[in-house]
Design a protein around this motif. Sequence first.
Motif, PDB file in Angstrom:
ATOM      1  N   GLU A  42     -19.110 -56.503 -11.006  1.00  0.00           N
ATOM      2  CA  GLU A  42     -17.837 -56.381 -10.274  1.00  0.00           C
ATOM      3  C   GLU A  42     -17.862 -57.214  -8.993  1.00  0.00           C
ATOM      4  O   GLU A  42     -16.864 -57.826  -8.635  1.00  0.00           O
ATOM      5  CB  GLU A  42     -17.557 -54.911  -9.945  1.00  0.00           C
ATOM      6  CG  GLU A  42     -16.312 -54.682  -9.121  1.00  0.00           C
ATOM      7  CD  GLU A  42     -15.012 -55.127  -9.799  1.00  0.00           C
ATOM      8  OE1 GLU A  42     -14.091 -55.560  -9.075  1.00  0.00           O
ATOM      9  OE2 GLU A  42     -14.919 -55.051 -11.031  1.00  0.00           O
ATOM     10  N   VAL A  45     -16.713 -60.772  -9.780  1.00  0.00           N
ATOM     11  CA  VAL A  45     -15.470 -60.999 -10.527  1.00  0.00           C
ATOM     12  C   VAL A  45     -14.618 -62.111  -9.919  1.00  0.00           C
ATOM     13  O   VAL A  45     -14.150 -63.001 -10.632  1.00  0.00           O
ATOM     14  CB  VAL A  45     -14.654 -59.692 -10.656  1.00  0.00           C
ATOM     15  CG1 VAL A  45     -13.229 -59.968 -11.095  1.00  0.00           C
ATOM     16  CG2 VAL A  45     -15.334 -58.753 -11.634  1.00  0.00           C
ATOM     17  N   ASP A  57      -8.365 -59.651 -13.711  1.00  0.00           N
ATOM     18  CA  ASP A  57      -8.274 -58.584 -14.723  1.00  0.00           C
ATOM     19  C   ASP A  57      -8.834 -59.028 -16.068  1.00  0.00           C
ATOM     20  O   ASP A  57      -9.438 -58.235 -16.790  1.00  0.00           O
ATOM     21  CB  ASP A  57      -6.829 -58.105 -14.892  1.00  0.00           C
ATOM     22  CG  ASP A  57      -6.359 -57.284 -13.701  1.00  0.00           C
ATOM     23  OD1 ASP A  57      -7.218 -56.747 -12.963  1.00  0.00           O
ATOM     24  OD2 ASP A  57      -5.135 -57.174 -13.512  1.00  0.00           O
ATOM     25  N   ARG A  60     -12.552 -58.789 -15.752  1.00  0.00           N
ATOM     26  CA  ARG A  60     -12.965 -57.375 -15.797  1.00  0.00           C
ATOM     27  C   ARG A  60     -12.947 -56.844 -17.235  1.00  0.00           C
ATOM     28  O   ARG A  60     -13.814 -56.064 -17.618  1.00  0.00           O
ATOM     29  CB  ARG A  60     -12.060 -56.533 -14.907  1.00  0.00           C
ATOM     30  CG  ARG A  60     -12.384 -56.657 -13.452  1.00  0.00           C
ATOM     31  CD  ARG A  60     -11.610 -55.662 -12.588  1.00  0.00           C
ATOM     32  NE  ARG A  60     -11.896 -55.910 -11.194  1.00  0.00           N
ATOM     33  CZ  ARG A  60     -11.149 -56.678 -10.404  1.00  0.00           C
ATOM     34  NH1 ARG A  60     -10.052 -57.246 -10.866  1.00  0.00           N
ATOM     35  NH2 ARG A  60     -11.488 -56.862  -9.136  1.00  0.00           N
ATOM     36  N   GLU A  64     -16.117 -55.332 -19.161  1.00  0.00           N
ATOM     37  CA  GLU A  64     -16.066 -53.985 -19.750  1.00  0.00           C
ATOM     38  C   GLU A  64     -16.495 -54.010 -21.219  1.00  0.00           C
ATOM     39  O   GLU A  64     -17.228 -53.134 -21.676  1.00  0.00           O
ATOM     40  CB  GLU A  64     -14.651 -53.424 -19.630  1.00  0.00           C
ATOM     41  CG  GLU A  64     -14.547 -51.977 -20.033  1.00  0.00           C
ATOM     42  CD  GLU A  64     -13.156 -51.415 -19.784  1.00  0.00           C
ATOM     43  OE1 GLU A  64     -12.681 -50.686 -20.674  1.00  0.00           O
ATOM     44  OE2 GLU A  64     -12.567 -51.717 -18.739  1.00  0.00           O
TER      45      GLU A  64
END
Length: 93
Positions: A42, A45, A57, A60, A64
């Motif tokens: 994170e 990012v 996003d 991310r 994930e």
Amino acid sequence: MKMWQLRSSFPSVIYIRSTKVCISVTSTSGAAFSAYSPPAAEYQVTRIAKANDMAEDEVREIIEKCTSGKFLGVFGEETVNVLKVNLMLDGIL
């Protein structure tokens, strides 16, 4: 001293030149096939998104998808498979 007491006595974040840095970024290998902690991923990012001309996003989401949980749901820590992230960023996976 119990393990949880020992673990809680170590910081998960340090400050380098007034900048907040996830400790695992400074204490793990920088190799492309390493495994990072989710907070370490994170932390990167914004840099990754800019370098790949992507929205944060989107990065991310990839992180994930490349995050695996604890072994048997109990042992170890969550890790991000950095090699898989890099391959997904390059469109190979």
